[in-house]
Scaffold this motif. Sequence first.
Motif, mmCIF file in Angstrom:
data_model
loop_
_atom_site.group_PDB
_atom_site.id
_atom_site.type_symbol
_atom_site.label_atom_id
_atom_site.label_comp_id
_atom_site.label_asym_id
_atom_site.label_seq_id
_atom_site.Cartn_x
_atom_site.Cartn_y
_atom_site.Cartn_z
ATOM 1 N N SER A 192 3.515 10.705 14.678
ATOM 2 C CA SER A 192 4.165 9.975 13.589
ATOM 3 C C SER A 192 4.998 10.957 12.775
ATOM 4 O O SER A 192 4.510 12.023 12.394
ATOM 5 C CB SER A 192 3.130 9.313 12.678
ATOM 6 N N ASN A 193 6.237 10.599 12.504
ATOM 7 C CA ASN A 193 7.085 11.455 11.669
ATOM 8 C C ASN A 193 7.261 10.869 10.268
ATOM 9 O O ASN A 193 8.174 11.241 9.540
ATOM 10 C CB ASN A 193 8.446 11.684 12.327
ATOM 11 N N TYR A 194 6.353 9.965 9.884
ATOM 12 C CA TYR A 194 6.443 9.324 8.570
ATOM 13 C C TYR A 194 5.952 10.263 7.471
ATOM 14 O O TYR A 194 4.953 10.971 7.630
ATOM 15 C CB TYR A 194 5.604 8.042 8.538
ATOM 16 N N THR A 195 6.653 10.269 6.348
ATOM 17 C CA THR A 195 6.174 10.931 5.135
ATOM 18 C C THR A 195 6.423 10.016 3.942
ATOM 19 O O THR A 195 7.341 9.185 3.957
ATOM 20 C CB THR A 195 6.893 12.269 4.864
ATOM 21 N N LEU A 196 5.612 10.182 2.925
ATOM 22 C CA LEU A 196 5.808 9.453 1.673
ATOM 23 C C LEU A 196 7.004 10.047 0.940
ATOM 24 O O LEU A 196 7.117 11.274 0.819
ATOM 25 C CB LEU A 196 4.547 9.564 0.809
ATOM 26 N N LYS A 197 7.877 9.197 0.450
ATOM 27 C CA LYS A 197 9.041 9.654 -0.313
ATOM 28 C C LYS A 197 9.052 8.914 -1.647
ATOM 29 O O LYS A 197 9.146 7.689 -1.690
ATOM 30 C CB LYS A 197 10.324 9.419 0.476
ATOM 31 N N CYS A 198 8.945 9.678 -2.724
ATOM 32 C CA CYS A 198 8.804 9.091 -4.057
ATOM 33 C C CYS A 198 10.171 8.890 -4.702
ATOM 34 O O CYS A 198 10.996 9.813 -4.714
ATOM 35 C CB CYS A 198 7.944 9.991 -4.942
ATOM 36 N N PRO A 199 10.427 7.706 -5.237
ATOM 37 C CA PRO A 199 11.710 7.462 -5.907
ATOM 38 C C PRO A 199 11.818 8.283 -7.185
ATOM 39 O O PRO A 199 10.804 8.703 -7.760
ATOM 40 C CB PRO A 199 11.661 5.964 -6.210
ATOM 41 N N LEU A 231 0.836 -1.197 0.000
ATOM 42 C CA LEU A 231 0.000 0.000 0.000
ATOM 43 C C LEU A 231 0.874 1.253 0.000
ATOM 44 O O LEU A 231 1.879 1.321 0.711
ATOM 45 C CB LEU A 231 -0.909 0.015 1.228
ATOM 46 N N MET A 232 0.485 2.248 -0.797
ATOM 47 C CA MET A 232 1.192 3.521 -0.814
ATOM 48 C C MET A 232 0.661 4.378 0.330
ATOM 49 O O MET A 232 -0.514 4.732 0.353
ATOM 50 C CB MET A 232 1.006 4.232 -2.156
ATOM 51 N N LYS A 233 1.528 4.692 1.259
ATOM 52 C CA LYS A 233 1.121 5.375 2.487
ATOM 53 C C LYS A 233 1.720 6.769 2.548
ATOM 54 O O LYS A 233 2.874 6.976 2.192
ATOM 55 C CB LYS A 233 1.567 4.556 3.705
ATOM 56 N N CYS A 237 -1.456 12.625 6.543
ATOM 57 C CA CYS A 237 -2.523 13.622 6.453
ATOM 58 C C CYS A 237 -3.044 13.910 7.862
ATOM 59 O O CYS A 237 -2.358 13.634 8.851
ATOM 60 C CB CYS A 237 -3.623 13.139 5.508
ATOM 61 N N TRP A 238 -4.244 14.437 7.981
ATOM 62 C CA TRP A 238 -4.755 14.888 9.279
ATOM 63 C C TRP A 238 -4.666 13.833 10.388
ATOM 64 O O TRP A 238 -4.158 14.129 11.475
ATOM 65 C CB TRP A 238 -6.203 15.367 9.139
ATOM 66 N N PRO A 239 -5.140 12.605 10.173
ATOM 67 C CA PRO A 239 -5.101 11.650 11.291
ATOM 68 C C PRO A 239 -3.737 11.024 11.528
ATOM 69 O O PRO A 239 -3.533 10.347 12.539
ATOM 70 C CB PRO A 239 -6.120 10.590 10.875
ATOM 71 N N GLY A 240 -2.798 11.213 10.588
ATOM 72 C CA GLY A 240 -1.483 10.584 10.687
ATOM 73 C C GLY A 240 -1.161 9.852 9.402
ATOM 74 O O GLY A 240 -1.350 10.384 8.304
ATOM 75 N N ASP A 241 -0.689 8.616 9.507
ATOM 76 C CA ASP A 241 -0.375 7.810 8.326
ATOM 77 C C ASP A 241 -1.677 7.341 7.679
ATOM 78 O O ASP A 241 -2.550 6.789 8.364
ATOM 79 C CB ASP A 241 0.461 6.592 8.722
ATOM 80 N N VAL A 242 -1.799 7.533 6.360
ATOM 81 C CA VAL A 242 -3.074 7.248 5.693
ATOM 82 C C VAL A 242 -2.867 6.517 4.370
ATOM 83 O O VAL A 242 -1.786 6.549 3.772
ATOM 84 C CB VAL A 242 -3.872 8.545 5.418
ATOM 85 N N PHE A 243 -3.958 5.880 3.928
ATOM 86 C CA PHE A 243 -4.054 5.275 2.601
ATOM 87 C C PHE A 243 -5.166 5.986 1.825
ATOM 88 O O PHE A 243 -6.126 6.482 2.417
ATOM 89 C CB PHE A 243 -4.389 3.783 2.697
#
Length: 632
Positions: free
Chosen positions: A510-517, A444-446, A449-455
């Motif tokens: 959560s300090n996660y962000t999506l990082k695109c190759p 899943l691409m995560k 957003c507002w609530p944190g980590d999202v799909f």
Amino acid sequence: MELIQSSLVFTVFITLLIIIANPSAGRSLLKRQQSTQINERIDCYPELTSPFANYSKQSCLARNCLFDDGAGPGVIQCYLSPNYGYILQGSAESITNGLRLKLKRNSAIGSMFQQPIENVLLDVQYYTTDIIRFKLYDADNKRYEVPIPLTPSSNQVSSPQYEFSYSSDSSRDNILSFFIKRRNNKTVLFDTSLGGLVLNNQFLQIVTRLQSPHVYGFGENNHDTLKHNVQERKSWGIFARGQGTNLETNSNHYGSHPFYLVMEQIGSSNEAPSGRMHGVLLLNSNAMDYTFEPTPSLTIRTIGGILDFFVFLGPTPEHVIQQYTWLIGRTILPPYWSLGFQLSRWDYSNITHMKNIVKRNRDAGIPLDVQYVDIDYMDAAKDFTIDTKNFQGLKEYFTQLNNEGVQTVIILDPSTIDDQKYYAPTIEGIKEDVFIKWDDRKTLMKGSCWPGDVFFPDFFTKRAQDWWSRWIKDFRRVNLTFDGLWIDMNEPILFNTNEAIPWNWMYTNSNYTLKCPENEWDDPPYRTKAVYRWDSTMTRASRLSDQTLCMSAPQGEIDSQTNQPKYRHYDVHNLYGWSETKPTLDAIREATGKRSLVLPRSTFVGSGQWSGHWLGDNEDTWHEMKGSLIGM
């Protein structure tokens, strides 16, 4: 061709005669011709204003463009060769209600970018009496085309109100130009004689002269005037972005509408409007930009798909809009209550706060027909939940408002939190395979957003539409009665994609962000104004995927021929809000048994047949109110 050559010889002879007879007049004529040529240059490096453009003479020449070492202020220095374009191969062929021209790229001029499209078909279709369509596309390879429904063309058009013509310029390697005119008065509505037709795999450009400088439309951008000022030579980006209208200028916003109108001028008058109008739609959903020149002319650049144009003959503004909505879908008939007085804001701290504001307005004698509630009512910003601490009793209060004749509208976001243990919408969504994945079609691409980590669900699939519909109907039946739905964040927007941490990490833990190759979709050779516009706000070059999903994400049902999903987010990003809108309307209509109302933030051509539109985040200023009128 003999006539063209004879005309050129005659023109050259007259010019030489003037120069010999009157040297000063000859110099003046040559100066005017040179000035005209300079003013008609096609910009080969539109992104040079970016601090990360790496602009130089060498970078200009690397695009096989021409460089003017002596260019003064306001003069395009790096420009396309006048001989760049396509050459007609053979004669026109007849197709149903139209004709087809076979074109080949002029290989004498190097391509601006990699992967030029060498063989092109130009299909011209007499769509109706008042609408003409033309398509420029790859003759050898199938390319993405916008998958929205359109009203089919007429079976036969006997008396079209337009004429299509074309010619080859022998002074420019026989480069083809084409023209669309009104049949009754020969007014030229679309004219590619300036050149500038470029068709590459990820860069498609077309230039047209404008019949007058009175141009309206395009969006979604934060214009300060309804009419464009072609003298400013501004570029504007079109690419859905979660960008508040009050934060920056000359920016692209939530929706994508590559449609413009021109109020035609009277003959050779000094721009005096004639009252006649025509409209032009580019049916393309890729990231793009558009630029005006004082000529006046318009340059449109897009980074995918095909060039698929519709020209609407009008001739009045009302007729243009009637023809346009006939093609893309008539505007939805909204419920009567949605035309009333409405109260909406972000940041109701609790239900008491909301009640007090409603009471304050009523006590002041202000009518109230519709009450909205933003994301504040949710438990930790999660769809299909209610904050039982701060909004306890919301269901009963909404029932009270309904009994008092006030309708209610709640907000929903398309993304759901990555809680695979307790949050049922995500648990069921994963089980039913509704979320957008990476290329492996497993992971899943995560994002954040507002609530944190999202799909994000893929609304191009029926399974996602069914899942979304079920949750809307169940939530209304069990948890909270509402009359309409307000859709947010459906550009789609993610927080701080390609950055180290999301801005709201302290609220979500959560300090996660999506990082695109790095790849051809997230980093195309041309980034468009919709991307490089933001370079000045960053410490690196902006990317197409900033603030959203990775462009490489596959979407849609499986294509039976390729056994792969039909689309990439690169092509359908601007359609995300469009793809969510109809399933949302269908769900709320089933739930209420009435016409109901859906207000999405991100829209595309044709969205209006299913929804209204809200103009996004703004502030309570007179300037923003003026901007909202232009936006509507």
